[in-house]
Design an enzyme around this catalytic site. Structure first.
Site, PDB file in Angstrom:
ATOM      1  N   GLY A 195       5.044 -21.341 -29.353  1.00  0.00           N
ATOM      2  CA  GLY A 195       6.198 -21.338 -28.386  1.00  0.00           C
ATOM      3  C   GLY A 195       5.251 -20.156 -27.539  1.00  0.00           C
ATOM      4  O   GLY A 195       6.083 -20.479 -27.070  1.00  0.00           O
ATOM      5  N   ASP A 213      -1.673 -39.084 -27.893  1.00  0.00           N
ATOM      6  CA  ASP A 213      -2.304 -38.509 -27.194  1.00  0.00           C
ATOM      7  C   ASP A 213      -3.092 -39.537 -26.467  1.00  0.00           C
ATOM      8  O   ASP A 213      -4.516 -39.489 -25.766  1.00  0.00           O
ATOM      9  CB  ASP A 213      -3.634 -37.551 -27.884  1.00  0.00           C
ATOM     10  CG  ASP A 213      -2.939 -36.476 -29.068  1.00  0.00           C
ATOM     11  OD1 ASP A 213      -2.310 -35.919 -28.441  1.00  0.00           O
ATOM     12  OD2 ASP A 213      -3.566 -36.552 -29.674  1.00  0.00           O
ATOM     13  N   HIS A 260      -2.820 -31.723 -24.617  1.00  0.00           N
ATOM     14  CA  HIS A 260      -3.442 -31.797 -25.610  1.00  0.00           C
ATOM     15  C   HIS A 260      -5.232 -30.712 -24.722  1.00  0.00           C
ATOM     16  O   HIS A 260      -5.216 -30.063 -24.462  1.00  0.00           O
ATOM     17  CB  HIS A 260      -4.386 -32.866 -25.768  1.00  0.00           C
ATOM     18  CG  HIS A 260      -4.997 -33.319 -26.588  1.00  0.00           C
ATOM     19  ND1 HIS A 260      -4.464 -33.077 -28.182  1.00  0.00           N
ATOM     20  CD2 HIS A 260      -5.901 -33.108 -27.249  1.00  0.00           C
ATOM     21  CE1 HIS A 260      -5.472 -33.648 -29.508  1.00  0.00           C
ATOM     22  NE2 HIS A 260      -6.571 -33.517 -28.569  1.00  0.00           N
TER      23      HIS A 260
HETATM   24  C1  GRF Z   1      -1.638 -25.625 -28.398  1.00  0.00           C
HETATM   25  O1  GRF Z   1      -2.617 -25.434 -27.984  1.00  0.00           O
HETATM   26  C2  GRF Z   1      -1.274 -27.362 -27.969  1.00  0.00           C
HETATM   27  O2  GRF Z   1      -2.047 -27.662 -27.634  1.00  0.00           O
HETATM   28  C3  GRF Z   1      -1.096 -28.032 -29.442  1.00  0.00           C
HETATM   29  O3  GRF Z   1      -1.051 -26.691 -30.215  1.00  0.00           O
HETATM   30  C4  GRF Z   1      -0.715 -24.938 -30.177  1.00  0.00           C
HETATM   31  C5  GRF Z   1       0.615 -24.764 -29.491  1.00  0.00           C
HETATM   32  O4  GRF Z   1       1.067 -23.431 -29.361  1.00  0.00           O
HETATM   33  N1  GRF Z   1      -0.439 -29.263 -29.866  1.00  0.00           N
HETATM   34  P1  GRF Z   1       2.578 -22.709 -28.725  1.00  0.00           P
HETATM   35  O5  GRF Z   1       2.980 -23.020 -29.515  1.00  0.00           O
HETATM   36  O6  GRF Z   1       2.545 -23.442 -27.276  1.00  0.00           O
HETATM   37  O7  GRF Z   1       2.069 -21.305 -29.127  1.00  0.00           O
END
Ligand code: GRF
Length: 200
Positions: free
Chosen positions: A12, A152, A111
């Site tokens: 998160g 995506d 992404h």
């Molecule tokens: C991020 O790198 C996002 O791009 C990917 O998952 C990760 C999530 O990280 N899809 P967080 O849970 O927001 O720390």
């Protein structure tokens, strides 16, 4: 004011970045009204609890693998909290068709690569960075795009690049790119919010 739902499966940190942008006033006209996670142990739900944000654990699995029931309960939660737009911030599941339909043009996803390259099925988490390194690229970055049916896909709202350094591991690259995500996801939410408010 527009009411935002953030969907997150993991720790998160992007949710936290959105929250901080609202708190600091750099992301305006947005109220963080709901956090949805398919993972009951997610850092995202923990964060929501700590900050007194309405958080729910909801998944297909939790609905006894009944996709229709999942769709119904998700729509119900979004309606009850009067959600205007949705940010997918590390959300590892597909959204049901009725949600995509209802919020067309109002769902963004972050992404960790420069789409349209290194996106699509299987391209999540460290897999993305591994693929970039294996392809020998010397530039990567992050993208925020509108969510349509396929993983995506959808119009790109913002992208920012960074160098891939010699000796980078997927983990090191992920760390560099996460910092970009934390900047461009709130910015992109602001862009979508502006356009919604102008067409209201
Ligand atoms: C991020 O790198 C996002 O791009 C990917 O998952 C990760 C999530 O990280 N899809 P967080 O849970 O927001 O720390």
């Amino acid at each position: 004011m527009l009411r935002l739902a953030v969907f997150a499966s993991g720790r998160g940190s992007n949710l936290e970045a959105i929250y901080n942008s609202i708190e600091s006033g750099s992301l305006r006209n947005i109220e963080l009204a709901l956090v949805v996670s398919n993972n009951s142990n997610s850092g995202a739900l923990e964060f929501a609890k700590r900050k007194n944000i309405n958080g729910i654990h909801l998944s297909v699995l939790k609905c006894n693998n009944d996709l229709h029931e999942f769709e119904r309960r998700l729509l119900e939660a979004l309606n009850n909290t009067r959600i205007d737009l949705i940010a997918l911030a590390g959300y590892m599941k597909k959204l049901p068709g009725a949600v995509l339909e209802k919020y067309r043009g109002r769902i963004v996803n972050v992404h960790p690569a420069l789409l349209p390259e290194f996106g699509g099925s299987g391209m999540y988490g460290l897999n993305v960075h591994r693929a970039v390194l294996e392809a020998g690229r010397n530039i990567s970055g992050a993208s925020v795009h509108l969510v349509e049916g396929e993983y995506d896909s959808g119009k790109i709202i913002l992208q920012e690049s960074c160098p891939v350094e010699p000796g980078d591991t997927p983990e090191i690259l992920a760390e560099r790119i996460t910092k970009i995500e934390h900047r461009i996801l709130p910015q992109a939410i602001g862009i979508i919010a502006e356009s919604i408010l102008h067409t209201k």
